[in-house]
Design a protein around this motif. Structure first.
Motif, PDB file in Angstrom:
ATOM      1  N   TYR A 196      -8.221  -6.475  -1.884  1.00  0.00           N
ATOM      2  CA  TYR A 196      -7.411  -5.479  -1.188  1.00  0.00           C
ATOM      3  C   TYR A 196      -6.392  -4.900  -2.161  1.00  0.00           C
ATOM      4  O   TYR A 196      -6.266  -5.379  -3.287  1.00  0.00           O
ATOM      5  CB  TYR A 196      -6.726  -6.092   0.039  1.00  0.00           C
ATOM      6  CG  TYR A 196      -7.707  -6.596   1.077  1.00  0.00           C
ATOM      7  CD1 TYR A 196      -8.245  -5.743   2.030  1.00  0.00           C
ATOM      8  CD2 TYR A 196      -8.103  -7.934   1.089  1.00  0.00           C
ATOM      9  CE1 TYR A 196      -9.158  -6.200   2.977  1.00  0.00           C
ATOM     10  CE2 TYR A 196      -9.020  -8.403   2.021  1.00  0.00           C
ATOM     11  CZ  TYR A 196      -9.540  -7.530   2.966  1.00  0.00           C
ATOM     12  OH  TYR A 196     -10.446  -7.983   3.883  1.00  0.00           O
ATOM     13  N   SER A 197      -5.656  -3.899  -1.736  1.00  0.00           N
ATOM     14  CA  SER A 197      -4.751  -3.196  -2.638  1.00  0.00           C
ATOM     15  C   SER A 197      -3.520  -4.025  -2.996  1.00  0.00           C
ATOM     16  O   SER A 197      -3.210  -5.024  -2.345  1.00  0.00           O
ATOM     17  CB  SER A 197      -4.318  -1.864  -2.015  1.00  0.00           C
ATOM     18  OG  SER A 197      -3.619  -2.088  -0.801  1.00  0.00           O
ATOM     19  N   PRO A 215      -9.909  -2.938  -4.196  1.00  0.00           N
ATOM     20  CA  PRO A 215      -9.905  -2.659  -2.759  1.00  0.00           C
ATOM     21  C   PRO A 215     -11.073  -1.771  -2.346  1.00  0.00           C
ATOM     22  O   PRO A 215     -11.731  -1.143  -3.177  1.00  0.00           O
ATOM     23  CB  PRO A 215      -8.569  -1.928  -2.568  1.00  0.00           C
ATOM     24  CG  PRO A 215      -8.354  -1.220  -3.865  1.00  0.00           C
ATOM     25  CD  PRO A 215      -8.899  -2.156  -4.923  1.00  0.00           C
ATOM     26  N   GLY A 216     -11.295  -1.730  -1.047  1.00  0.00           N
ATOM     27  CA  GLY A 216     -12.330  -0.854  -0.493  1.00  0.00           C
ATOM     28  C   GLY A 216     -13.279  -1.588   0.417  1.00  0.00           C
ATOM     29  O   GLY A 216     -13.548  -2.781   0.227  1.00  0.00           O
ATOM     30  N   SER A 251     -12.864  -2.654   3.417  1.00  0.00           N
ATOM     31  CA  SER A 251     -12.236  -3.785   4.112  1.00  0.00           C
ATOM     32  C   SER A 251     -12.462  -5.104   3.364  1.00  0.00           C
ATOM     33  O   SER A 251     -12.617  -6.154   3.970  1.00  0.00           O
ATOM     34  CB  SER A 251     -12.753  -3.895   5.552  1.00  0.00           C
ATOM     35  OG  SER A 251     -12.356  -2.776   6.316  1.00  0.00           O
ATOM     36  N   GLY A 277      -7.661  -2.128   7.313  1.00  0.00           N
ATOM     37  CA  GLY A 277      -9.056  -1.732   7.402  1.00  0.00           C
ATOM     38  C   GLY A 277      -9.735  -2.335   8.621  1.00  0.00           C
ATOM     39  O   GLY A 277      -9.229  -3.276   9.244  1.00  0.00           O
ATOM     40  N   TYR A 289      -5.706   1.429   6.344  1.00  0.00           N
ATOM     41  CA  TYR A 289      -5.244   1.577   4.966  1.00  0.00           C
ATOM     42  C   TYR A 289      -6.036   0.613   4.086  1.00  0.00           C
ATOM     43  O   TYR A 289      -6.881  -0.132   4.573  1.00  0.00           O
ATOM     44  CB  TYR A 289      -3.738   1.299   4.875  1.00  0.00           C
ATOM     45  CG  TYR A 289      -2.905   2.290   5.668  1.00  0.00           C
ATOM     46  CD1 TYR A 289      -2.469   3.478   5.094  1.00  0.00           C
ATOM     47  CD2 TYR A 289      -2.570   2.034   7.011  1.00  0.00           C
ATOM     48  CE1 TYR A 289      -1.726   4.403   5.824  1.00  0.00           C
ATOM     49  CE2 TYR A 289      -1.828   2.954   7.739  1.00  0.00           C
ATOM     50  CZ  TYR A 289      -1.403   4.131   7.149  1.00  0.00           C
ATOM     51  OH  TYR A 289      -0.684   5.046   7.875  1.00  0.00           O
ATOM     52  N   LYS A 290      -5.757   0.624   2.790  1.00  0.00           N
ATOM     53  CA  LYS A 290      -6.513  -0.220   1.863  1.00  0.00           C
ATOM     54  C   LYS A 290      -5.967  -1.638   1.760  1.00  0.00           C
ATOM     55  O   LYS A 290      -6.543  -2.472   1.070  1.00  0.00           O
ATOM     56  CB  LYS A 290      -6.551   0.423   0.480  1.00  0.00           C
ATOM     57  CG  LYS A 290      -7.389   1.701   0.425  1.00  0.00           C
ATOM     58  CD  LYS A 290      -7.443   2.251  -0.982  1.00  0.00           C
ATOM     59  CE  LYS A 290      -8.306   3.505  -1.043  1.00  0.00           C
ATOM     60  NZ  LYS A 290      -8.367   4.058  -2.424  1.00  0.00           N
ATOM     61  N   GLY A 291      -4.859  -1.911   2.430  1.00  0.00           N
ATOM     62  CA  GLY A 291      -4.290  -3.253   2.379  1.00  0.00           C
ATOM     63  C   GLY A 291      -3.089  -3.359   3.298  1.00  0.00           C
ATOM     64  O   GLY A 291      -2.558  -2.344   3.780  1.00  0.00           O
ATOM     65  N   GLU A 298       0.047  -1.369   2.129  1.00  0.00           N
ATOM     66  CA  GLU A 298       0.059   0.052   2.452  1.00  0.00           C
ATOM     67  C   GLU A 298       0.367   0.265   3.933  1.00  0.00           C
ATOM     68  O   GLU A 298       1.087   1.204   4.299  1.00  0.00           O
ATOM     69  CB  GLU A 298      -1.275   0.686   2.096  1.00  0.00           C
ATOM     70  CG  GLU A 298      -1.515   0.811   0.598  1.00  0.00           C
ATOM     71  CD  GLU A 298      -2.771   1.613   0.285  1.00  0.00           C
ATOM     72  OE1 GLU A 298      -3.306   2.277   1.195  1.00  0.00           O
ATOM     73  OE2 GLU A 298      -3.212   1.578  -0.873  1.00  0.00           O
TER      74      GLU A 298
END
Length: 330
Positions: free
Chosen positions: A38-39, A69-70, A72, A160, A188-190, A193
Motif C-alpha cells: 500500500y502507499s 501500491p495498487g 487493494s 481500496g 484511495y491507495k492506502g 491517503e
C-alpha cells in the motif's frame, strides 16, 4: 588407487567443496527488499519501516522498504509471490491483501491466502471509525442517525475495495439495516491517503486501523467515534467499544501485519528470519515504536501465524457470504 586417480578424486572433491560452500553462503549477504503493498504513510508502510529499522541488527543487513501500491494490495503481494524464493524479497502482509481479497474476490485475486511462506506475525492494529474535529457527528450515535436518515448523501474513505477500511463500514451498514441506501465509498491507495482526505474535509468519515489516525486524534484534529477492541483502547480511554455501543459484531474487524515470502523459501532462511522476529519481540525499541504508531506488538512464529491467517481468511469468507458481496467483487 593410481596417482592419476588420486589427482582426479582430489579435483572432484575440491570442486564439490567449493560449489557446496557457495550454495551454503550465509544468509543474508546483501540488502533485503521488504514490499509494502500500500502507499506510504499507511499501516503497511508504518509497520514495514518499524520492522526494517530494528530487524536489520539481528539479520546483519539493511532492509529496504519498497512501496508497491495498487489493486487493494494485489500488485505488491503478487510481486512477492512471483519473486525468487531466496529471502531477499519479503512482503509486509496485511489483512486486505492476504485474507479479505482471497476470500471475497478469488477470481480477481492472483493468489490464494496460503500461496506464500508465512514467516510470522508482527502486530495487531486496533480498528475504529473517526471524523474530523469540525464534523457535526460528535459521537457514534450522531453518525448512526445520519446514516439512517441521509446515508446516500454521505461519503467515506478507504484504502481500496476489500480492505478492512472497506469491510468495517460494509458490516456497519448491514447492522444498521441501510439496505442499498449507503454512503459513497471513495477508495484511495492506502490508509494514509484516506486519513489525509478525512483531515482535509474531502470525506465525511473513515474507518480503519487507529494507528494512522492516532496522533491526529490525540491532537484533536480528528475525533474517534468507536473502536473494535474487546476492551477500551488504552491510548483512547474515552472512546467506547463497538460492544458497548451495541454493535459487537464489528469486533470481527481488526488490522494486523505479518512477514510473508515466496513459496519454496529454504529452511535455513526461514529459521534466520524467524530468529530475527523473536529477537524483535525482546527489543524495547521496536515494541515502543510499534505502540507509538498505535499498534499492539504481537510476534508469532510460522505455525501460529498460519493458523491466525487461516482463521482470518475463513472469517472474511463467512462475512462475505453474510453480506452477500462475494459475487459482486468477482
Amino acid at each position: 588407487m593410481t596417482n592419476k586417480a588420486k589427482f582426479l578424486s582430489t579435483i572432484v572433491f575440491t570442486v564439490f567443496s567449493i560449489g557446496n560452500s557457495w550454495g551454503q553462503e550465509a544468509y543474508p549477504n546483501k540488502p533485503i527488499n521488504l514490499i509494502a503493498p500500500y502507499s506510504a504513510g499507511g499501516d503497511s508502510d508504518l509497520a514495514a519501516r518499524a520492522f526494517a529499522a530494528f530487524a536489520q541488527a539481528p539479520l546483519g543487513q539493511n532492509i529496504v522498504v519498497v512501496n508497491k501500491p495498487g489493486g487493494s494490495g494485489i500488485i505488491g503481494s503478487d510481486f512477492v509471490r512471483r519473486a525468487t524464493p531466496d529471502g531477499y524479497t519479503l512482503l509486509l502482509a496485511r489483512p486486505g491483501s492476504q485474507s479479505i481479497l482471497p476470500a471475497l474476490a478469488p477470481e480477481n485475486t492472483k493468489y490464494k491466502w496460503d500461496d506464500f511462506t508465512i514467516v510470522g506475525m508482527l502486530e495487531l492494529n486496533p480498528y475504529g471509525c473517526a471524523v474530523r474535529k469540525d464534523s457535526p457527528f460528535k459521537n457514534y450515535e450522531d453518525l448512526a442517525d445520519a446514516l439512517k436518515t441521509r446515508g446516500t448523501k454521505l461519503n467515506y474513505g478507504t484504502a481500496g475495495i476489500a480492505t478492512t477500511n472497506d469491510m468495517g463500514p460494509r458490516l456497519l451498514f448491514t447492522l444498521l439495516n441501510l439496505g442499498d441506501k449507503v454512503p459513497q465509498q471513495i477508495p484511495y491507495k492506502g490508509t494514509g491517503e484516506a486519513t489525509s482526505a478525512l483531515l482535509s474535509g474531502q470525506i465525511d468519515f473513515s474507518c480503519g486501523s487507529i494507528g494512522t489516525m492516532l496522533n491526529l486524534i490525540k491532537d484533536g484534529q480528528l475525533r474517534a467515534l468507536l473502536v473494535t477492541t474487546p476492551n477500551r483502547y488504552k491510548e483512547l480511554p474515552d472512546v467506547p467499544t463497538a460492544a458497548e455501543l451495541g454493535i459487537g459484531d464489528m469486533s470481527q474487524i481488526i488490522g494486523w501485519s505479518g512477514i510473508y515470502a515466496p513459496i519454496g523459501l529454504p529452511k535455513p532462511v526461514i529459521d534466520k528470519l524467524v530468529q530475527s522476529l523473536m529477537e524483535l519481540d525482546k527489543n524495547p525499541g521496536w515494541r515502543n515504536t510499534t505502540e507509538k504508531i498505535g499498534s499492539i506488538p504481537n510476534i508469532k512464529g510460522p505455525k501460529e501465524a498460519a493458523e491466525f491467517a487461516k482463521n482470518q481468511y475463513e472469517t472474511y469468507l463467512n462475512l462475505g457470504k453474510r453480506l452477500n458481496i462475494i459475487d459482486k467483487l468477482n
